[in-house]
Structures are given as structure tokens and as C-alpha cells.
Design a protein around this motif. Structure first.
Motif, short mmCIF file in Angstrom:
data_model
loop_
_atom_site.label_atom_id
_atom_site.label_comp_id
_atom_site.label_asym_id
_atom_site.label_seq_id
_atom_site.Cartn_x
_atom_site.Cartn_y
_atom_site.Cartn_z
N SER A 263 -14.06 16.01 6.50
CA SER A 263 -14.40 15.45 5.22
C SER A 263 -13.21 14.53 4.81
O SER A 263 -12.85 14.46 3.80
CB SER A 263 -14.50 16.43 4.17
OG SER A 263 -13.56 17.14 3.85
N PRO B 151 -12.74 10.70 5.55
CA PRO B 151 -13.13 9.34 5.97
C PRO B 151 -11.82 8.39 5.65
O PRO B 151 -11.14 8.59 4.83
CB PRO B 151 -14.47 9.06 5.20
CG PRO B 151 -14.03 9.80 3.94
CD PRO B 151 -13.45 11.18 4.38
N ASN C 112 -10.32 16.16 -0.06
CA ASN C 112 -10.12 15.02 -0.60
C ASN C 112 -11.19 14.33 -1.27
O ASN C 112 -11.14 13.80 -2.60
CB ASN C 112 -9.54 13.87 0.48
CG ASN C 112 -8.01 13.93 0.49
OD1 ASN C 112 -7.18 14.12 -0.35
ND2 ASN C 112 -7.71 14.22 2.15
N LEU C 113 -12.46 14.63 -0.68
CA LEU C 113 -13.81 13.99 -1.21
C LEU C 113 -13.96 14.91 -2.51
O LEU C 113 -14.40 14.04 -3.45
CB LEU C 113 -14.84 13.96 -0.37
CG LEU C 113 -14.71 13.12 0.86
CD1 LEU C 113 -15.90 13.31 1.62
CD2 LEU C 113 -14.57 11.63 0.47
N ASN D 31 -13.98 13.01 -6.33
CA ASN D 31 -15.03 13.27 -7.45
C ASN D 31 -14.60 13.59 -8.66
O ASN D 31 -15.14 13.44 -9.59
CB ASN D 31 -16.33 14.19 -6.68
CG ASN D 31 -17.04 13.51 -5.58
OD1 ASN D 31 -16.87 12.31 -5.53
ND2 ASN D 31 -17.46 14.39 -4.75
N VAL E 262 -7.30 6.40 3.44
CA VAL E 262 -8.18 7.18 3.16
C VAL E 262 -8.86 6.80 1.78
O VAL E 262 -9.99 6.52 1.75
CB VAL E 262 -8.12 8.69 3.19
CG1 VAL E 262 -9.50 9.42 2.60
CG2 VAL E 262 -7.64 9.30 4.55
N TYR F 115 -10.49 3.04 1.94
CA TYR F 115 -11.63 3.19 2.47
C TYR F 115 -12.81 3.66 1.62
O TYR F 115 -13.94 3.29 1.47
CB TYR F 115 -11.67 4.01 3.98
CG TYR F 115 -13.05 3.89 4.61
CD1 TYR F 115 -13.45 3.05 5.49
CD2 TYR F 115 -13.98 5.15 4.39
CE1 TYR F 115 -14.33 3.14 6.24
CE2 TYR F 115 -14.92 4.97 5.02
CZ TYR F 115 -15.35 4.02 6.00
OH TYR F 115 -16.54 4.25 6.69
N ASP F 116 -12.40 4.85 1.07
CA ASP F 116 -13.61 5.80 0.12
C ASP F 116 -13.94 4.70 -0.96
O ASP F 116 -15.14 4.62 -1.34
CB ASP F 116 -13.15 6.94 -0.26
CG ASP F 116 -14.08 7.79 -1.05
OD1 ASP F 116 -15.08 8.19 -0.48
OD2 ASP F 116 -13.96 7.74 -2.32
N GLN G 18 -16.20 1.67 0.28
CA GLN G 18 -17.45 2.24 0.96
C GLN G 18 -18.32 2.69 -0.44
O GLN G 18 -19.51 2.63 -0.26
CB GLN G 18 -17.40 3.12 1.74
CG GLN G 18 -16.58 2.92 3.01
CD GLN G 18 -17.36 1.71 3.81
OE1 GLN G 18 -18.56 1.94 3.84
NE2 GLN G 18 -16.75 0.85 4.02
N SER G 19 -17.60 3.58 -1.32
CA SER G 19 -18.34 4.20 -2.35
C SER G 19 -18.72 3.29 -3.56
O SER G 19 -19.57 3.54 -4.50
CB SER G 19 -17.59 5.53 -2.75
OG SER G 19 -16.72 5.42 -3.41
N LYS H 171 -16.69 3.72 -6.17
CA LYS H 171 -16.17 4.23 -7.30
C LYS H 171 -15.09 3.35 -8.19
O LYS H 171 -14.35 2.71 -7.68
CB LYS H 171 -15.27 5.58 -6.83
CG LYS H 171 -16.08 6.66 -6.00
CD LYS H 171 -15.27 8.00 -5.68
CE LYS H 171 -16.10 9.07 -5.21
NZ LYS H 171 -16.56 8.81 -3.73
#
Length: 267
Positions: free
Chosen positions: A46, A48, A177-178, A182, A198, A201-202, A205-206, A208
Motif C-alpha cells: 500500500s 504507491p 501511509n494511505l 485518509n 509517495v 504521487y498520491d 492521482q487522488s 485529495k
């Protein structure tokens, strides 16, 4: 006669110890893995874009693509093995995996216990905050609740900065981390310390509504870790990576995940 007997016994013990020591120093790591024909990579699945599960529950990522190509060039089948990140060194030592390859930070403590390749990526440990946060520097985190992944380089970076750690209201440790991101997004914590690679990238992509604080808590480099006596296997992987850098394979994989070649292999 008694003295001679004792002398011969002592000499015999010394020879036996020396032979045992030499036997322990024999490195058959490359031969053994080629006999097994499988290269087992240990990772947090988990994390990414280094290694994570996609919508089809397949383990993918930048490190995965690199490792698959390395395994292919060594004539080995590739296997990604999810592990408990807190127990990564134990998983490696008992032989459940052949290496830890998942954005693993090279530290003096880890170098003393493990055999690392040369660095392949540089990274920072940074604060991730909500877009509307009033945290813009490390000092702004004073009195705030900050999270990090348990057993990670982020936790090490916090522990290595006692003044920063002491200034925090609370430190919350997360398994992944995910999960931490959150929790940050929903207001459970005020900030997260994690890898800039990380986090960037998150967020991209998300979508957030999070951002990175520009001031880094620590700078570091990623390496691939092997058991400290598996030097032949480590060197074979390093050689394959350097060949991949020369023929453009590393650059292509980096561009796929990051949009440009951010690696430091052979540079």
C-alpha cells in the motif's frame, strides 16, 4: 603429556572455529536463487507509486516494474510478497523474502545490519497537510497532532529530530501511509510525515485537497536491502540495474510513473 593434550585440544578447537567461520563466509546466494528460479521481493503493498494494488488487486508500481525486469535479466521468475513493514528485517532474515525493495531508506543502522545496493532514488521526509492548513514550516507543527507510518523512515526522521518531536502535541502511528493520508484528509490529524515521492504521487492521482510543506524534515536515498551475507545476489541486482540505466530501460520506467527520469542509478 597432559599439557600436550590440552594444547592439541585448544589447537583443534581453534581450527574448528576457523573452519566454521570460513564456512559461514561462503556466499552462495546467487547460485541458490538461480536453483530456486524465483526472486521474492518483500514490500508494503500500500505504498504507491513504489508498490501497491491496482483496481484489479494486482501488485504494481515503479519498484515492481524495475524488479520484474531485473528478475527477467537474471533468468528468474518474479514474485511480490506483501509483508508486515514493522517486521521487514525479520521476514528477510528468516528467508521468507530475498530482498526488501519498496522505497526503503538507507540509514547507518540499516547498513550495519543489511547489505544495500547503491541508491537508486533520492527522497525527502516532509510534512503533508490540508490545503487550508496554517502549517507552512516545521516550527508551525508545534502543538499539533502529527501522524506517520509505524516502523517507517518517517518515524525514524521524527525520532532523529527530538526538538521537532518534543514540540508536537501528539504523534499517531499508522499501519499504512494511505490510512494516514485518509485520516489527515478527514481531520483526524493535523499533518503526516511521509516520503515526498509517495505523497506527491498520491495527491496527484487522488485529487485529495492536501499539499506538501516545502521545508523537509530529512533528506534520504532509497536502496534495495539484502541479507548481509548475500553479496553476490546484491551485486547481480546492482549490475542489472546499471545495465538497465545504460540501455534506457530505467528512464522509460521512471517516465511511466513520474513523468521524467528522477533516478540516480549510474549518475
Amino acid at each position: 603429556m597432559k599439557k600436550i593434550t590440552l594444547l592439541l585440544l585448544a589447537l583443534s578447537i581453534m581450527i574448528g572455529f576457523s573452519a566454521c567461520k570460513k564456512q559461514k563466509q561462503v556466499d552462495n546466494s546467487l547460485e541458490e536463487i538461480k536453483a530456486r528460479k524465483v526472486f521474492v521481493l518483500g514490500l508494503d503493498d500500500s505504498f504507491p507509486p513504489m508498490g501497491f494494488r491496482n483496481e484489479d488487486n494486482e501488485i504494481v508500481g515503479f519498484d515492481i516494474d524495475l524488479a520484474k525486469e531485473v528478475a527477467s535479466r537474471l533468468g528468474l521468475e518474479f514474485k511480490a510478497q506483501p509483508i508486515d513493514w514493522d517486521a521487514k528485517e525479520l521476514e528477510l532474515s528468516i528467508g521468507k523474502i530475498d530482498c526488501i525493495w519498496n522505497g526503503l531508506t538507507i540509514t547507518p543502522e540499516r547498513e550495519a545490519a543489511l547489505a544495500f545496493t547503491k541508491p537508486y532514488l533520492n527522497n525527502d521526509q516532509v510534512l503533508v497537510v490540508r490545503q487550508n492548513s496554517d502549517i507552512n514550516t516545521l516550527k508551525d507543527a508545534a502543538g499539533k497532532t502529527v501522524g506517520a507510518q509505524s516502523g517507517s523512515s518517517a518515524q525514524n526522521a521524527i525520532d532523529s529530530n527530538p526538538e521537532f518531536k518534543k514540540s508536537l502535541k501528539d504523534l499517531v502511528l499508522f499501519r499504512e501511509n494511505l490510512t494516514a493520508l485518509n485520516d489527515l484528509e478527514t481531520g483526524g490529524v493535523d499533518a503526516i510525515v511521509m516520503d515526498s515521492i509517495v505523497a506527491s504521487y498520491d495527491i496527484a492521482q487522488s485529487g485529495k485537497k492536501l499539499r506538501l510543506v516545502e521545508e523537509a524534515l530529512s533528506k534520504e536515498a532509497y536502496g534495495i536491502a539484502f541479507r548481509n551475507h548475500d553479496l553476490k545476489l546484491r551485486d547481480a541486482v546492482q549490475s542489472a540495474l546499471e545495465d538497465m540505466a545504460k540501455d534506457g530501460t530505467v528512464e522509460a520506467i521512471s517516465k511511466k510513473w513520474f513523468g521524467s527520469d528522477i533516478t540516480v542509478i549510474g549518475k
